[in-house]
Write a protein that holds these residues in place. Structure first.
Motif, PDB file in Angstrom:
ATOM      1  N   UNK A 115       0.841  -1.201   0.000  1.00  0.00           N
ATOM      2  CA  UNK A 115       0.000   0.000   0.000  1.00  0.00           C
ATOM      3  C   UNK A 115       0.877   1.252   0.000  1.00  0.00           C
ATOM      4  N   UNK A 116       1.616   1.426  -1.083  1.00  0.00           N
ATOM      5  CA  UNK A 116       2.451   2.619  -1.219  1.00  0.00           C
ATOM      6  C   UNK A 116       2.612   2.952  -2.688  1.00  0.00           C
ATOM      7  N   UNK A 117       2.941   4.204  -2.955  1.00  0.00           N
ATOM      8  CA  UNK A 117       3.285   4.613  -4.305  1.00  0.00           C
ATOM      9  C   UNK A 117       4.778   4.895  -4.359  1.00  0.00           C
ATOM     10  N   UNK A 118       5.335   4.749  -5.543  1.00  0.00           N
ATOM     11  CA  UNK A 118       6.766   4.939  -5.711  1.00  0.00           C
ATOM     12  C   UNK A 118       7.012   6.038  -6.741  1.00  0.00           C
ATOM     13  N   UNK A 119       7.824   7.017  -6.333  1.00  0.00           N
ATOM     14  CA  UNK A 119       8.122   8.188  -7.160  1.00  0.00           C
ATOM     15  C   UNK A 119       9.636   8.286  -7.326  1.00  0.00           C
ATOM     16  N   UNK A 120      10.092   8.435  -8.561  1.00  0.00           N
ATOM     17  CA  UNK A 120      11.520   8.584  -8.837  1.00  0.00           C
ATOM     18  C   UNK A 120      11.742   9.915  -9.560  1.00  0.00           C
ATOM     19  N   UNK A 121      12.612  10.744  -8.998  1.00  0.00           N
ATOM     20  CA  UNK A 121      12.960  12.032  -9.588  1.00  0.00           C
ATOM     21  C   UNK A 121      14.437  11.992  -9.969  1.00  0.00           C
ATOM     22  N   UNK A 122      14.686  12.008 -11.271  1.00  0.00           N
ATOM     23  CA  UNK A 122      16.052  11.957 -11.785  1.00  0.00           C
ATOM     24  C   UNK A 122      16.437  13.320 -12.352  1.00  0.00           C
ATOM     25  N   UNK A 123      17.667  13.725 -12.099  1.00  0.00           N
ATOM     26  CA  UNK A 123      18.104  15.058 -12.493  1.00  0.00           C
ATOM     27  C   UNK A 123      18.669  15.158 -13.888  1.00  0.00           C
ATOM     28  N   UNK A 124      18.202  14.313 -14.797  1.00  0.00           N
ATOM     29  CA  UNK A 124      18.719  14.340 -16.157  1.00  0.00           C
ATOM     30  C   UNK A 124      20.017  13.576 -16.293  1.00  0.00           C
ATOM     31  N   UNK A 125      20.080  12.404 -15.692  1.00  0.00           N
ATOM     32  CA  UNK A 125      21.310  11.598 -15.683  1.00  0.00           C
ATOM     33  C   UNK A 125      21.714  11.183 -17.096  1.00  0.00           C
ATOM     34  N   UNK A 126      23.023  10.999 -17.263  1.00  0.00           N
ATOM     35  CA  UNK A 126      23.568  10.576 -18.561  1.00  0.00           C
ATOM     36  C   UNK A 126      24.392   9.293 -18.442  1.00  0.00           C
ATOM     37  N   UNK A 127      24.243   8.577 -17.320  1.00  0.00           N
ATOM     38  CA  UNK A 127      25.096   7.415 -17.048  1.00  0.00           C
ATOM     39  C   UNK A 127      24.374   6.086 -17.191  1.00  0.00           C
ATOM     40  N   UNK A 128      23.181   6.089 -17.749  1.00  0.00           N
ATOM     41  CA  UNK A 128      22.409   4.852 -17.865  1.00  0.00           C
ATOM     42  C   UNK A 128      21.324   4.722 -16.817  1.00  0.00           C
ATOM     43  N   UNK A 129      21.194   5.711 -15.933  1.00  0.00           N
ATOM     44  CA  UNK A 129      20.135   5.660 -14.914  1.00  0.00           C
ATOM     45  C   UNK A 129      18.745   5.601 -15.541  1.00  0.00           C
ATOM     46  N   UNK A 130      18.576   6.306 -16.648  1.00  0.00           N
ATOM     47  CA  UNK A 130      17.268   6.337 -17.301  1.00  0.00           C
ATOM     48  C   UNK A 130      16.845   4.941 -17.754  1.00  0.00           C
ATOM     49  N   UNK A 131      17.798   4.151 -18.215  1.00  0.00           N
ATOM     50  CA  UNK A 131      17.483   2.779 -18.635  1.00  0.00           C
ATOM     51  C   UNK A 131      17.024   1.938 -17.443  1.00  0.00           C
ATOM     52  N   UNK A 132      17.643   2.164 -16.274  1.00  0.00           N
ATOM     53  CA  UNK A 132      17.223   1.449 -15.067  1.00  0.00           C
ATOM     54  C   UNK A 132      15.796   1.827 -14.701  1.00  0.00           C
TER      55      UNK A 132
END
Length: 266
Positions: free
Chosen positions: A30-47
């Motif tokens: 019973x929770x929501x998950x929020x991810x805030x990325x600062x415009x990463x360029x190291x492959x974080x977006x793929x994760x």
């Protein structure tokens, strides 16, 4: 909805992967998950895209630092309580949220423990918390935000101060706990597992400078000197002393022992 878990990340792909895996493996759902990325360029977006089915909201765009990113997450959150499990930190095990929920607590802040683990030495320790939270704790220390659950309404009129780079959480704690006297409850649950962050000397100097800046905004120099005197004791001894002083019987014996020592060493 009971909880909102918010993860802030910037160019920390491996840390982000560990954090997301620890969040999505929670037995309590019973929770929501929020991810805030600062415009990463190291492959974080793929994760993030790899786990998109488990993430209720995510964004990857440039920001002005960790606290602006955390404020973005707060603005999107809908849970009763918020937890900030930023990239590189992980829930201690898969039952943390279940254990916290089972307690049925309703205080403004629910504070658990961090477990600091060093993979090289294979040794760890849990955080030491004071008997209760006062300025005595915040003059030199703060709370582990990774192991704290915040009632969402606390941020309605006081988001994190984005002009600060490192100590905005300290400023938030001082004003909400010491000034506004929000309610706080400790729990023995170990919430977060952390590894050494390897903070640089430059970052540490800035952290100390911001810490002093925030404290000086609420305390006059004379009061700060009084607290500095107490900090000549180590943290564990000071917290134990504080607990003794709040108990009338223990306080009486402590005063008696001090008088005896004073006579012996005059």
């Amino acid at each position: 909805m009971k909880y909102s878990v918010i993860t802030v990340n910037y160019n920390n792909r491996e840390g982000l992967l560990k954090t997301i895996e620890s969040v999505v493996s929670q037995s309590f759902k019973d929770f929501e998950y929020i991810v805030i990325d600062g415009g990463s360029t190291d492959g974080s977006l793929e994760v993030i895209r790899q786990f998109a089915d488990h993430i209720d909201y995510w964004v990857s765009e440039p920001d002005k630092g960790v606290y602006q990113a955390m404020n973005k997450g707060i603005a999107r959150a809908k849970g009763d309580y918020l937890n900030f499990m930023n990239s590189g930190d992980c829930f201690y095990d898969s039952h943390v949220l279940e254990s916290i929920a089972a307690l049925g607590l309703t205080e403004d802040l629910i504070v658990g423990h961090d477990y600091h683990y060093n993979a090289e030495t294979q040794q760890g320790f849990t955080t030491i918390l004071p008997p209760r939270l006062t300025m005595l704790n915040f003059v030199h220390h703060t709370l582990p935000h990774q192991s704290t659950f915040f009632r969402r309404e606390l941020f309605r009129d006081m988001p994190y101060d984005e002009s600060l780079r490192i100590a905005a959480d300290l400023k938030f704690y001082i004003h909400q706990i010491c000034v506004n006297e929000c309610s706080v409850r400790y729990t023995d649950v170990i919430v977060c597992r952390r590894e050494p962050d390897g903070i640089s000397n430059a970052q540490n100097d800035r952290r100390l400078a911001e810490h002093r800046q925030v404290v000086s905004e609420v305390l006059p120099p004379g009061a700060i000197k009084d607290y500095e005197t107490l900090y000549k004791l180590d943290k564990w001894t000071m917290f134990k002393l504080f607990k003794v002083l709040e108990n009338a019987k223990s306080r009486k014996w402590l005063i008696y022992c001090i008088k005896i020592l004073n006579r012996l060493y005059q």
